[in-house]
Design an enzyme around this catalytic site. Structure first.
Site, mmCIF file in Angstrom:
data_model
loop_
_atom_site.group_PDB
_atom_site.id
_atom_site.type_symbol
_atom_site.label_atom_id
_atom_site.label_comp_id
_atom_site.label_asym_id
_atom_site.label_seq_id
_atom_site.Cartn_x
_atom_site.Cartn_y
_atom_site.Cartn_z
ATOM 1 N N ARG A 1 -3.095 -10.464 4.969
ATOM 2 C CA ARG A 1 -3.517 -10.433 3.554
ATOM 3 C C ARG A 1 -2.374 -9.845 2.736
ATOM 4 N NH1 ARG A 1 -5.878 -6.937 -0.074
ATOM 5 N NH2 ARG A 1 -7.479 -7.837 -1.428
ATOM 6 N N LYS B 1 0.821 -1.215 0.000
ATOM 7 C CA LYS B 1 0.000 0.000 0.000
ATOM 8 C C LYS B 1 0.857 1.267 0.000
ATOM 9 C CE LYS B 1 -4.301 -2.073 1.472
ATOM 10 N NZ LYS B 1 -5.323 -2.321 2.471
HETATM 11 N N1 HH2 Z 1 -7.359 -4.074 0.985
HETATM 12 C C1 HH2 Z 1 -7.703 -4.075 -0.325
HETATM 13 C C2 HH2 Z 1 -8.753 -4.881 -0.784
HETATM 14 N N2 HH2 Z 1 -9.434 -5.675 0.072
HETATM 15 N N3 HH2 Z 1 -9.782 -6.504 2.254
HETATM 16 C C3 HH2 Z 1 -9.471 -6.510 3.550
HETATM 17 N N4 HH2 Z 1 -10.147 -7.298 4.410
HETATM 18 N N5 HH2 Z 1 -8.458 -5.741 4.064
HETATM 19 C C4 HH2 Z 1 -7.730 -4.907 3.261
HETATM 20 O O1 HH2 Z 1 -6.820 -4.203 3.775
HETATM 21 C C5 HH2 Z 1 -8.038 -4.860 1.852
HETATM 22 C C6 HH2 Z 1 -9.101 -5.698 1.381
HETATM 23 C C7 HH2 Z 1 -6.947 -3.212 -1.290
HETATM 24 O O2 HH2 Z 1 -5.829 -3.872 -1.801
HETATM 25 P P1 HH2 Z 1 -5.780 -4.695 -3.182
HETATM 26 O O3 HH2 Z 1 -6.788 -5.789 -3.226
HETATM 27 O O4 HH2 Z 1 -4.381 -5.143 -3.361
HETATM 28 O O5 HH2 Z 1 -6.058 -3.620 -4.321
HETATM 29 P P2 HH2 Z 1 -7.351 -3.216 -5.131
HETATM 30 O O6 HH2 Z 1 -8.411 -2.801 -4.180
HETATM 31 O O7 HH2 Z 1 -6.866 -2.083 -6.014
HETATM 32 O O8 HH2 Z 1 -7.794 -4.415 -5.938
#
Ligand code: HH2
Length: 325
Positions: A306, A271
């Site tokens: 995660r 992030k």
């Molecule tokens: N962060 C993201 C998405 N889902 N779910 C939980 N429970 N906790 C988190 O911190 C979280 C999440 C954002 O990260 P990412 O999936 O890598 O990116 P994007 O939302 O651009 O797909």
């Protein structure tokens, strides 16, 4: 002469039945913070902090579990477009399982700051074939990262085991009923605002207390909808309506979330704040900082990490767990 250690780092109380031990507790009251002996706490509070948490999708919560991120989106902030086809997603799932993932988190909608909402059918088309393909081949627990009840329902029918909702079931009024009926675990993640607007000047009176209170409210709503306490996971939502300092304060006090009596899911992988701290601009290259954040969360007793970089996190955890046992 044999030198014996005079200081035992192990405490008397086991945090959430897991790998961390403690003797002292920092209390976060409205008038400030103080440190007290754990043994002097109200016995109900001490029980909430120490009680072993229930298994999640058949996984015990007595050691940190790795949730591998698999975004089947064109626009996720670090892996967007890389696993968008069913075959590419399946190959990435296989790789993450080989690297030691305990859970796979499948997402069909980016929730990065500024992201636009994806239509239900589009999200279904992205995620369901991938879940079916993984389930046909592997027994690993699958979570569906969605805010939409129809997507959650279809994913559960296709073999998903956990619902991961970054809106803590506040985006779609049907979500609590879908989760309750499934009797599967749900992750309630804290967010201030929606992905489109959340980074526009987020503010809190006390970020740790406010996030915990908001999660407690969502926990109560989940229970009222018929979701049992043992099926609730909590998450501070790093980067969701939080400034750089909010993220760091929440990380420093992550263990305070154990007072909610539920397993903690922690997601800081790649992030923005890690880029800010390390100077690594390209999200996919923020591996070392992400591993440090995951180890920090493990040291605070977070049960689910995660992450995008499963192998690096698994190796670091193995060494850290062996050395801190
Ligand atoms: N962060 C993201 C998405 N889902 N779910 C939980 N429970 N906790 C988190 O911190 C979280 C999440 C954002 O990260 P990412 O999936 O890598 O990116 P994007 O939302 O651009 O797909």
């Amino acid at each position: 002469m044999i030198h014996r250690p005079l200081v035992a780092l192990a405490g008397a109380h086991r945090l959430a039945g897991g790998w961390c031990r403690f003797d002292l507790v920092e209390r976060l009251g409205p008038e400030g913070r103080d440190i007290v002996m754990a043994s002097a706490l109200d016995p109900r509070v001490l029980r909430r902090l120490t009680q072993p948490r229930a298994d999640i999708a058949g996984l015990s919560t007595d050691r940190p579990r790795i949730m591998g991120i698999l975004n089947v989106t064109p626009d996720s902030f670090s892996d967007g477009g890389r696993h968008a086809s069913r075959d590419a997603a399946l190959a990435q799932a296989r790789a993450m399982v080989a690297e030691g993932a305990d859970i796979l988190d499948i997402g069909g909608e980016s929730t990065r700051p500024g992201a636009r909402e994806v239509q239900v059918q589009e999200e279904l088309d992205r995620t369901i074939p991938v879940i079916e393909a993984i389930r046909a081949e592997m027994a690993i627990p699958i979570s569906i990262d969605t805010r939409k009840a129809r997507v959650a329902q279809a994913a559960l029918s296709a073999g998903a085991d956990i619902v991961n909702d970054v809106s803590a079931m506040s985006f779609d009024t049907q979500m609590p009923a879908v989760v309750a009926k499934s009797e599967k675990p749900v992750c309630l993640m804290h967010a201030q605002g929606t992905p489109e607007t959340m980074q526009k000047d987020p503010s809190y009176s006390d970020v740790v207390r406010d996030v915990i209170q908001a999660l407690a409210d969502r926990q109560a709503a989940a229970r009222a909808a018929g979701i049992t306490g043992e099926n609730i996971i909590t998450d501070p939502g790093i980067g969701f309506g939080k400034t750089h300092d909010h993220n760091l304060t929440l990380m420093a006090h992550l263990s305070a979330l154990h007072d909610l009596g539920a397993p903690i899911l922690f997601g800081a992988s790649r992030k923005r704040f890690i880029g800010t701290l390390t100077g690594v601009e390209t999200a996919a290259e923020r591996v070392h900082g992400s591993v440090a954040a995951a180890l920090h969360a493990a040291a605070q007793g977070a049960q689910i990490l995660r992450v995008h970089d499963v192998a690096a996190t698994r190796e670091a955890l193995k060494v850290w767990m062996a050395a801190s046992a």
